[in-house]
Design a protein around this motif. Structure first.
Motif, mmCIF file in Angstrom:
data_model
loop_
_atom_site.group_PDB
_atom_site.id
_atom_site.type_symbol
_atom_site.label_atom_id
_atom_site.label_comp_id
_atom_site.label_asym_id
_atom_site.label_seq_id
_atom_site.Cartn_x
_atom_site.Cartn_y
_atom_site.Cartn_z
ATOM 1 N N MET A 52 0.841 -1.213 0.000
ATOM 2 C CA MET A 52 0.000 0.000 0.000
ATOM 3 C C MET A 52 0.868 1.252 0.000
ATOM 4 O O MET A 52 0.541 2.250 -0.648
ATOM 5 N N GLY A 53 1.991 1.199 0.717
ATOM 6 C CA GLY A 53 2.898 2.341 0.754
ATOM 7 C C GLY A 53 3.487 2.662 -0.602
ATOM 8 O O GLY A 53 3.739 3.826 -0.919
ATOM 9 N N SER A 54 3.700 1.640 -1.421
ATOM 10 C CA SER A 54 4.246 1.895 -2.754
ATOM 11 C C SER A 54 3.273 2.715 -3.593
ATOM 12 O O SER A 54 3.684 3.574 -4.369
ATOM 13 N N PHE A 55 1.968 2.478 -3.424
ATOM 14 C CA PHE A 55 0.971 3.279 -4.145
ATOM 15 C C PHE A 55 0.963 4.716 -3.643
ATOM 16 O O PHE A 55 0.931 5.662 -4.421
ATOM 17 N N ALA A 56 0.979 4.869 -2.319
ATOM 18 C CA ALA A 56 0.947 6.215 -1.738
ATOM 19 C C ALA A 56 2.195 7.006 -2.114
ATOM 20 O O ALA A 56 2.111 8.182 -2.470
ATOM 21 N N ALA A 57 3.347 6.356 -2.041
ATOM 22 C CA ALA A 57 4.594 7.044 -2.365
ATOM 23 C C ALA A 57 4.656 7.423 -3.845
ATOM 24 O O ALA A 57 5.092 8.520 -4.190
ATOM 25 N N ALA A 58 4.223 6.527 -4.709
ATOM 26 C CA ALA A 58 4.261 6.816 -6.153
ATOM 27 C C ALA A 58 3.315 7.950 -6.514
ATOM 28 O O ALA A 58 3.622 8.777 -7.368
ATOM 29 N N ALA A 59 2.174 8.014 -5.856
ATOM 30 C CA ALA A 59 1.200 9.068 -6.154
ATOM 31 C C ALA A 59 1.625 10.417 -5.589
ATOM 32 O O ALA A 59 1.251 11.462 -6.119
ATOM 33 N N SER A 60 2.417 10.407 -4.522
ATOM 34 C CA SER A 60 2.787 11.664 -3.880
ATOM 35 C C SER A 60 3.955 12.366 -4.562
ATOM 36 O O SER A 60 4.196 13.536 -4.321
ATOM 37 N N VAL A 61 4.670 11.659 -5.407
ATOM 38 C CA VAL A 61 5.826 12.246 -6.078
ATOM 39 C C VAL A 61 5.378 12.869 -7.384
ATOM 40 O O VAL A 61 4.794 12.210 -8.223
ATOM 41 N N SER A 62 5.653 14.155 -7.523
ATOM 42 C CA SER A 62 5.365 14.793 -8.809
ATOM 43 C C SER A 62 6.670 15.387 -9.315
ATOM 44 O O SER A 62 7.439 15.957 -8.558
ATOM 45 N N SER A 63 6.904 15.226 -10.574
ATOM 46 C CA SER A 63 8.156 15.715 -11.145
ATOM 47 C C SER A 63 7.926 17.056 -11.830
ATOM 48 O O SER A 63 6.803 17.470 -12.077
ATOM 49 N N GLU A 64 9.032 17.716 -12.151
ATOM 50 C CA GLU A 64 8.949 18.974 -12.887
ATOM 51 C C GLU A 64 8.316 18.755 -14.254
ATOM 52 O O GLU A 64 7.655 19.628 -14.793
ATOM 53 N N ALA A 65 8.532 17.568 -14.782
ATOM 54 C CA ALA A 65 8.036 17.268 -16.123
ATOM 55 C C ALA A 65 6.517 17.227 -16.178
ATOM 56 O O ALA A 65 5.937 17.416 -17.249
ATOM 57 N N ASP A 66 5.837 16.983 -15.042
ATOM 58 C CA ASP A 66 4.381 16.901 -15.045
ATOM 59 C C ASP A 66 3.730 18.175 -15.573
ATOM 60 O O ASP A 66 2.761 18.115 -16.334
ATOM 61 N N ASP A 67 4.252 19.339 -15.166
ATOM 62 C CA ASP A 67 3.697 20.607 -15.649
ATOM 63 C C ASP A 67 3.943 20.780 -17.148
ATOM 64 O O ASP A 67 3.070 21.240 -17.881
ATOM 65 N N ARG A 68 5.127 20.392 -17.596
ATOM 66 C CA ARG A 68 5.437 20.493 -19.028
ATOM 67 C C ARG A 68 4.547 19.556 -19.842
ATOM 68 O O ARG A 68 4.059 19.914 -20.902
ATOM 69 N N VAL A 69 4.328 18.349 -19.308
ATOM 70 C CA VAL A 69 3.484 17.371 -20.002
ATOM 71 C C VAL A 69 2.040 17.877 -20.062
ATOM 72 O O VAL A 69 1.370 17.737 -21.082
ATOM 73 N N ARG A 70 1.577 18.488 -18.982
ATOM 74 C CA ARG A 70 0.213 19.040 -18.962
ATOM 75 C C ARG A 70 0.062 20.124 -20.032
ATOM 76 O O ARG A 70 -0.936 20.160 -20.760
ATOM 77 N N ALA A 71 1.079 20.973 -20.172
ATOM 78 C CA ALA A 71 1.038 22.027 -21.195
ATOM 79 C C ALA A 71 1.034 21.409 -22.596
ATOM 80 O O ALA A 71 0.315 21.883 -23.490
ATOM 81 N N LEU A 72 1.806 20.341 -22.791
ATOM 82 C CA LEU A 72 1.840 19.673 -24.098
ATOM 83 C C LEU A 72 0.499 19.019 -24.412
ATOM 84 O O LEU A 72 0.030 19.058 -25.551
ATOM 85 N N ARG A 73 -0.128 18.421 -23.406
ATOM 86 C CA ARG A 73 -1.448 17.809 -23.608
ATOM 87 C C ARG A 73 -2.471 18.877 -24.009
ATOM 88 O O ARG A 73 -3.318 18.642 -24.859
ATOM 89 N N ASN A 74 -2.362 20.053 -23.400
ATOM 90 C CA ASN A 74 -3.263 21.160 -23.762
ATOM 91 C C ASN A 74 -3.050 21.577 -25.210
ATOM 92 O O ASN A 74 -4.010 21.839 -25.936
ATOM 93 N N ARG A 75 -1.799 21.639 -25.637
ATOM 94 C CA ARG A 75 -1.504 21.989 -27.038
ATOM 95 C C ARG A 75 -2.095 20.960 -27.991
ATOM 96 O O ARG A 75 -2.613 21.311 -29.047
#
Length: 167
Positions: free
Chosen positions: A107-130
């Motif tokens: 269960m901790g592996s799910f919580a830890a994986a979900a809590s980590v956000s990388s700098e790339a997430d914002d860039r990917v979100r902008a690319l998805r919008n494009r």
């Protein structure tokens, strides 16, 4: 993995031309993935799919959290001398403690994986919008030690060029 960029292009014709031009370079890019209507779906491109990245991160974390949890649960039952699972006997009690620790690690592996956000997430979100605006994306990954063909990318008159990583 080498350096990666995503080129945002407004016209599909220009996207295909750039893809062909880059494919003819020496050395050729390690990966060239066109994303958009009529091309590869964005969900299939690992670098542009945060859910897939999170899933891979969870699996990676589970490989060490699950065994750690098992041994932590086992150790806890030995240290505390609690008789919580007395019905299972001494060995069974320790084994149940280890299994509960194993579950906690999973269960901790799910919580830890979900809590980590990388700098790339914002860039990917902008690319998805494009992409949703009707543009196309071209993922270009060069082999280690080779420079990105910046001149060739700029000749295609992209709307944007977004760096994903530099290795």
């Amino acid at each position: 993995m080498g350096s990666s960029v995503v080129v945002v292009i407004a016209e599909r014709k220009r996207l295909l031309q750039l893809k062909d031009q880059l494919g003819e370079l020496s050395p050729a890019p390690q990966r060239l993935v066109a994303v958009g209507k009529g091309e590869t779906p964005i969900a299939e491109v690992e670098e542009l799919n945060p859910a897939l990245t999170r899933k891979l991160r969870q699996r990676s974390m589970a490989t060490w959290l699950i065994p750690f949890g098992f041994f932590a649960g086992l150790t806890f039952t030995f240290i505390t001398d609690l008789d919580t699972f007395a019905f299972a006997g001494e060995l069974g009690s320790h084994l149940i403690g280890g299994l509960l620790g194993l579950g906690s690690g999973w269960m901790g592996s799910f919580a830890a994986a979900a809590s980590v956000s990388s700098e790339a997430d914002d860039r990917v979100r902008a690319l998805r919008n494009r992409l949703e605006e009707g543009n196309w994306l071209l993922l270009v990954e060069m082999p280690n030690g080779f420079e990105m063909p910046w001149t060739r990318l700029q000749e295609a008159k992209p709307k944007a060029v977004v760096r994903l990583n530099d290795n």
